[in-house]
Design an enzyme around this catalytic site. Structure first.
Site, mmCIF file in Angstrom:
data_model
loop_
_atom_site.group_PDB
_atom_site.id
_atom_site.type_symbol
_atom_site.label_atom_id
_atom_site.label_comp_id
_atom_site.label_asym_id
_atom_site.label_seq_id
_atom_site.Cartn_x
_atom_site.Cartn_y
_atom_site.Cartn_z
ATOM 1 N N SER A 229 0.291 -1.281 -0.320
ATOM 2 C CA SER A 229 -0.259 0.254 -0.162
ATOM 3 C C SER A 229 0.748 1.069 0.408
ATOM 4 O O SER A 229 1.537 1.804 -0.616
ATOM 5 C CB SER A 229 -0.776 -0.246 1.320
ATOM 6 O OG SER A 229 -2.061 1.081 1.358
ATOM 7 N N HIS A 359 -6.794 -6.787 0.167
ATOM 8 C CA HIS A 359 -5.798 -5.628 0.186
ATOM 9 C C HIS A 359 -4.495 -5.561 1.612
ATOM 10 O O HIS A 359 -4.776 -6.219 2.429
ATOM 11 C CB HIS A 359 -6.268 -4.395 0.467
ATOM 12 C CG HIS A 359 -5.100 -2.802 0.780
ATOM 13 N ND1 HIS A 359 -3.999 -3.226 -1.387
ATOM 14 C CD2 HIS A 359 -4.574 -2.298 0.675
ATOM 15 C CE1 HIS A 359 -3.164 -2.030 -0.664
ATOM 16 N NE2 HIS A 359 -3.815 -1.283 0.204
#
Length: 614
Positions: A229, A359
């Site tokens: 991320s 994610h």
């Protein structure tokens, strides 16, 4: 995510199937170079001004130099990479300063400490270390914020994990005119450099400290980096901007990471203005391009190329459009063209063909290539070829984005290296510097310059270059022994064997007397106590390169141990002098690494007194 580049070889045979799987012919692994920026001596001219940038919806040609010509030999890539680096700094990330005047620290089996002094300013930070089983020394993977590739898989493969807190170096949640963290303590809170390059600067300083260690715990030439991320954005930039990193592994980096800037608006990923405004990740100058990336003279496929020919493993998520996976695949395909031209096509992997859409999840599809990359680039025990496995859900088409073709780069025809320089000698040692001289090397087409290598621990690393037969080294630590070697290189990039080794010991440091020694009693019991830290602070207006603290022991007390200082006792008077890594203190800076332990008669509650520093 993260990408990196460096240059060497790969003539690839590529086949892209209907499932988006690209396989590349294997070549040998390429080790990271021993210098942060091997093109630092390249003269870069012709950087455009923002107001003169034309609009170009296609990806810039990574092989096209600033003067409009294209590179024709693999040896040309070193300086072309430097041009890309300067463009990326000017328009995207801000400037990444080189190594500061003084970087010191320690490496233990559980932690790394970093102390930086530069232009009268100082900063310090640390990182924890987790070692795999075995005796070492080990390669290591820097994991940003505890959020990257599967650490259990990393240690199982035989590599250590360095847990790095990027926020200690560049803090999120700050305005652009008041950035905080170790980087900005040195270069100013209003620095135009964004957090991603500040984080990269911090990892470079960790590598500096590893290089200066004795090499018994961590290997200086086998460092990887990973993050997911926002930390994937950081890992990508870290690998691109430090050529000592052997393996870069960004994960799901999203906008401001791997995805091409030009593709983000059409894909529906997080907008560039949103990414620019969410945190000061990107440099201040990028604000002019958030609504018009077509005017950028660089794009992220060239940051991928900056990693070539070193190892690059990009992990992506095709199930979250906001991450820009289609644009990321185009960046990888574009950068892979440079890997191919350099003969290093098997050193890049892009993998978005996964089932789990969560994610930053640890995915079984990545475990095997992760360990293969660690074996190949960090352990140097494998040779598995890289692979491009793009999910059909987010398959980009490079041909839609380029109007240039990949050249066949020659080897310049010159394969003969220069002779080794001879007669290397070190002289004129001061407390912080030394001078080197040697006899010129010879070459059939002429010597282009010399690389200067230095070791204070087990590993030689490049610390400078020279076009003459002499070099002055500065920023050294007082009372420290250094070893030097020199190698010659020609215009074709051929490198000679190293010279003989010259050894020099710097002079002891001097103190202005403007310092204080303040004890903190960490713990005590009936028959003893520990003072940690004994904080030494420079209270003067000039940097000191050495200090001496003294204090008085109460009658009957005995010092039984000390650390990070050279201790002597005369009667009840104790003297502690600095050691190599903590003697240089900028004005206002202090060291908290010094401490000692003492015993005392049972029931005696007295403590040492009369602390002074000079």
């Amino acid at each position: 995510m993260t990408l990196r580049t460096r240059a060497v070889a790969l003539a690839v045979a590529v086949t892209l199937s209907l499932t988006g799987a690209l396989t590349v012919a294997p070549t040998g692994a390429t080790a990271a170079t021993g210098v942060e920026d091997e093109g630092a001596d390249c003269v870069v001219t012709g950087l455009p001004d923002q107001g003169s940038l034309p609009s170009n919806s296609r990806l810039p040609d990574p092989f096209k130099k600033l003067d409009g010509t294209r590179i024709s030999a693999k040896s040309d890539w070193r300086c072309r990479r430097e041009e890309i680096k300067k463009l990326a700094e000017k328009f995207v990330y801000g400037e990444k300063p080189g190594k500061p005047a003084s970087v010191t620290g320690t490496v233990s089996r559980t932690s790394i400490t970093v102390n930086v002094n530069h232009n009268g300013k100082s900063a310090a930070f640390s990182a924890s270390v987790s070692l795999p089983s075995g005796s070492g020394p080990f390669p290591a993977v820097v994991v940003l914020g505890g959020f990257g590739a599967d650490t259990a898989a990393i240690t199982a493969a035989g590599a250590a994990v360095i847990n790095y807190d990027p926020y200690a170096v560049g803090r999120e949640g700050t305005p652009r005119n008041n950035k905080q963290g170790a980087f900005y303590s040195i270069y100013g809170s209003s620095s135009s450099t964004g957090l991603l390059l500040a984080w990269a600067w911090g990892v470079s300083r960790i590598i500096d400290v590893i290089e200066q260690s004795d090499g018994s715990i961590l290997k200086a030439d086998a460092t990887g980096v990973t993050g997911c991320s926002r930390f994937g954005k950081g890992a990508f930039v870290i690998g691109a901007f430090d050529q000592r990193i052997a393996l870069t592994m960004p994960i799901e980096s999203g906008s401001a990471g791997v995805p091409i800037f030009r593709g983000i608006p059409g894909e529906g990923a997080q907008s560039l203005s949103s990414a620019y405004g969410e945190q000061p990740w990107l440099g201040d100058a990028f604000g002019s391009f958030t609504s018009g990336p077509d005017r950028l003279p660089v794009d992220t496929h060239e940051m991928v190329a900056m990693v070539a020919p070193r190892g690059l493993f990009i992990m992506d998520n095709p199930h979250i459009v906001n991450l820009g996976p289609r644009s990321a695949s185009v960046a990888a395909l574009g950068g892979a063209e440079v890997y191919k031209a350099l003969g290093a096509g098997s050193n890049i992997t892009y993998w978005s063909d996964i089932q789990d859409g969560n994610h930053c999840a640890n995915r079984p599809e990545w475990r095997s290539p992760l360990q293969q990359n660690i074996q190949k680039f960090l352990l140097k025990t494998g040779n598995a070829p890289g692979a491009i496995r793009i999910s059909p859900k987010a398959l980009g088409n490079l041909s839609d984005w380029r109007d240039w073709q990949t050249p066949t780069l020659g080897d310049s025809g010159d394969t003969t290296p220069p002779t080794a320089p001879a007669g290397l000698a070190a002289s004129g040692a001061t407390s912080t510097g030394a001078s080197l001289s040697w006899t010129a090397a010879t070459d059939d087409n002429g010597v282009a310059g010399y690389d200067v290598l230095r070791a204070s621990g087990a590993t030689f690393v490049q610390v400078g270059t020279s076009t003459t037969t002499s070099y002055s080294d500065t920023g050294l630590t007082p009372s420290t022994t250094y070893r030097y070697q020199v190698r010659a290189r020609d215009a074709a990039g051929n490198v000679s064997p190293v010279s003989n080794t010259a050894t020099v010991t710097t002079q002891p440091g001097t103190s202005t007397g403007a310092c204080t020694a303040v004890p903190t009693v960490q713990t005590q019991w009936a028959t003893g106590y520990v003072v940690q830290p004994l904080t030494i602070t420079n209270t003067g207006t000039a940097t000191i390169t050495g200090w001496t603290a003294t204090f008085t022991l109460p009658a009957g007390h005995t010092v039984t141990g000390s650390w990070n200082g050279t201790l002597t006792v005369s009667g009840q008077t104790v003297t502690i002098r600095n050691v190599a890594h903590n003697g240089t203190l900028a004005p206002g800076a202090g060291t908290t690494s010094v401490g000692f332990q003492a015993t005392r008669p049972n029931g005696n509650t007295a403590l040492p007194s009369g602390y002074t520093c000079a």
